[in-house]
Motif scaffolding. Structure first.
Motif, PDB file in Angstrom:
ATOM      1  N   PRO A  89      -9.056  44.212  13.185  1.00 16.64           N
ATOM      2  CA  PRO A  89      -8.179  44.091  14.352  1.00 16.64           C
ATOM      3  C   PRO A  89      -8.924  44.375  15.651  1.00 16.64           C
ATOM      4  O   PRO A  89      -9.982  45.018  15.643  1.00 16.64           O
ATOM      5  N   ALA A  92      -7.940  49.064  19.998  1.00 14.60           N
ATOM      6  CA  ALA A  92      -6.675  49.507  20.585  1.00 14.60           C
ATOM      7  C   ALA A  92      -6.909  50.347  21.830  1.00 14.60           C
ATOM      8  O   ALA A  92      -7.992  50.918  22.032  1.00 14.60           O
ATOM      9  N   ASP A  93      -5.880  50.443  22.661  1.00 11.36           N
ATOM     10  CA  ASP A  93      -5.877  51.357  23.801  1.00 11.36           C
ATOM     11  C   ASP A  93      -5.982  52.796  23.300  1.00 11.36           C
ATOM     12  O   ASP A  93      -5.400  53.150  22.267  1.00 11.36           O
ATOM     13  N   ASP A  94      -6.709  53.633  24.046  1.00  7.46           N
ATOM     14  CA  ASP A  94      -6.981  54.994  23.583  1.00  7.46           C
ATOM     15  C   ASP A  94      -5.714  55.771  23.245  1.00  7.46           C
ATOM     16  O   ASP A  94      -5.591  56.350  22.156  1.00  7.46           O
ATOM     17  N   GLU A  96      -2.577  54.747  22.736  1.00  4.80           N
ATOM     18  CA  GLU A  96      -1.833  54.138  21.641  1.00  4.80           C
ATOM     19  C   GLU A  96      -2.530  54.370  20.303  1.00  4.80           C
ATOM     20  O   GLU A  96      -1.875  54.593  19.279  1.00  4.80           O
ATOM     21  N   ALA A  97      -3.866  54.318  20.325  1.00 11.41           N
ATOM     22  CA  ALA A  97      -4.626  54.483  19.086  1.00 11.41           C
ATOM     23  C   ALA A  97      -4.427  55.871  18.503  1.00 11.41           C
ATOM     24  O   ALA A  97      -4.178  56.031  17.298  1.00 11.41           O
ATOM     25  N   ALA A 100      -0.926  56.318  17.190  1.00 11.29           N
ATOM     26  CA  ALA A 100      -0.741  55.609  15.913  1.00 11.29           C
ATOM     27  C   ALA A 100      -1.337  56.411  14.764  1.00 11.29           C
ATOM     28  O   ALA A 100      -0.741  56.491  13.674  1.00 11.29           O
ATOM     29  N   PRO A 288      -8.233  49.936  14.142  1.00  8.74           N
ATOM     30  CA  PRO A 288      -8.414  49.515  15.541  1.00  8.74           C
ATOM     31  C   PRO A 288      -9.070  50.550  16.446  1.00  8.74           C
ATOM     32  O   PRO A 288      -9.226  50.298  17.652  1.00  8.74           O
TER      33      PRO A 288
END
Length: 360
Positions: A89, A92-94, A96-97, A100, A288
């Motif tokens: 993938p 990802a944004d820091d 958001e990562a 998650a 990600p």
């Protein structure tokens, strides 16, 4: 089918979805053998003669089904077909990562059924997260009396107010367990045996205490950048990749071999492994991650530690972790036993040869 219900696996086969919400699966389905993309469940043999360990198969040295594959008979020939591949993938944004990862890890470890369960506990962030998800489960650590893991586990258990049972290892324990580990895994190389021995001996104690499941933190180092070799991969000949993300994907691809070894070892000792940190949801959250949330020269497993902050004591979140074979001192003592038996370091594969002598 082990690890998932047959209908879930059928849907994953039809869709090609590598992470259908399980913790890994393998078995015989509709006349075929199937094994999940990370090989979290070992599987051997043919559709007509198969099992979850080599000992379950009548053939000598049965071959494992490759991870992510279906094994079937086609026109009389045994064929392995890849059905699932590890996704790649975008980064990802820091924020958001990390969020998650926190959701995935928290959900995975708190979702473990804590009935008849113990935790293999080394005092590092991986096993501490697993233990936090099952607050009533006893924690076990194995090692020689002066081992790093024993001291670290005692400190972490005290900080988390957890019951800790220490399995103090001896040379006699190791010599007794080596043939059993080799019989279960089919491996005699020093590295695999040194990793499997403390797992086997702690699981043996867990089983003797009447507990039949053992939760372990395996997989976190591979998924979240826990190895030194991923920090500066361009300058490290142990990996082919030149980026932290690329090197981490290489370690993730090593998981099937390691997880199979560990599962076979634990089952041989009488317990069923529980591996929440390689559940589909955790792997999906880890893939990600940008390189700077995996490893830097100053810190490793960065996203995982951030996800653990506020849930675990600070000293446990930041605790140094040695590899199992070194933190328990099993690797050192296996080398010592080999030399005492006449297998000197100047000899090629001296510890391997010592292991082989115990089998003979």
């Amino acid at each position: 089918m082990r690890g998932a219900d047959p209908e879930t696996v059928r849907r994953a086969l039809e869709s090609g979805e590598p992470f259908p919400g399980t913790a890994g699966f393998a078995g015989r389905l509709d006349g075929r053998l199937v094994r999940d993309v990370l090989g979290r469940q070992p599987l051997f043999g043919t559709p007509a003669d198969w099992g979850f360990s080599p000992a379950d198969v009548s053939a000598t040295a049965p071959t494992p089904v490759p991870p992510g594959h279906v094994r079937e008979r086609v026109d009389g020939e045994l064929v392995d077909r890849r059905r699932w591949s590890l996704p790649d993938p975008p980064v990802a944004d820091d924020t958001e990562a990390v969020e998650a990862v926190e959701r995935a890890v928290h959900g995975a470890v708190t979702g473990v059924d804590d009935g008849s369960l113990a935790v293999a506990f080394s005092g590092g962030v991986d096993s501490a997260l697993v233990a936090a998800g099952v607050p009533d489960a006893p924690c076990y650590v194995a090692g020689f009396p002066e081992a790093h893991d024993v001291a670290a586990a005692r400190e972490a258990a005290a900080a988390m107010d957890r019951e800790l049972r220490v399995v103090e290892l001896t040379h006699a324990d190791m010599e007794r367990a080596v043939p059993r580990v080799v019989a279960a895994t089919g491996r005699t190389n020093a590295m695999d045996v040194a990793i499997a021995l403390p797992l086997y001996l702690v699981a043996e104690r867990v089983a003797a205490d009447g507990v039949d499941r053992l939760a372990v933190g395996q997989g976190a180092d591979e998924l979240f950048g826990g190895y030194a070799k991923v920090v500066d991969p361009a300058a490290d000949d142990r990996v082919a990749a030149t980026t932290v993300r690329g090197a981490t994907r290489e370690t993730i691809r090593s998981l099937p071999d390691q997880l199979a070894r560990d599962a076979l070892t634990l089952r041989a000792a009488g317990v069923e492994p529980v591996t929440p940190l390689v559940a589909d949801r955790v792997v999906t959250a880890a893939l990600p991650l940008p390189g700077h949330l995996l490893a830097t020269p100053d810190e490793r497993k960065i996203a995982l530690r951030r996800a653990a902050a506020g849930w675990l004591p600070d000293d446990v979140v930041t605790a140094d972790k040695k590899a199992l074979q070194y933190g328990s001192l099993v690797s050192r003592e296996l080398d010592r036993l080999a030399r005492q038996a006449g297998f000197k370091r100047r000899m090629d594969r001296h510890v391997d040869r010592y292991v082989e002598s115990l089998i003979d």
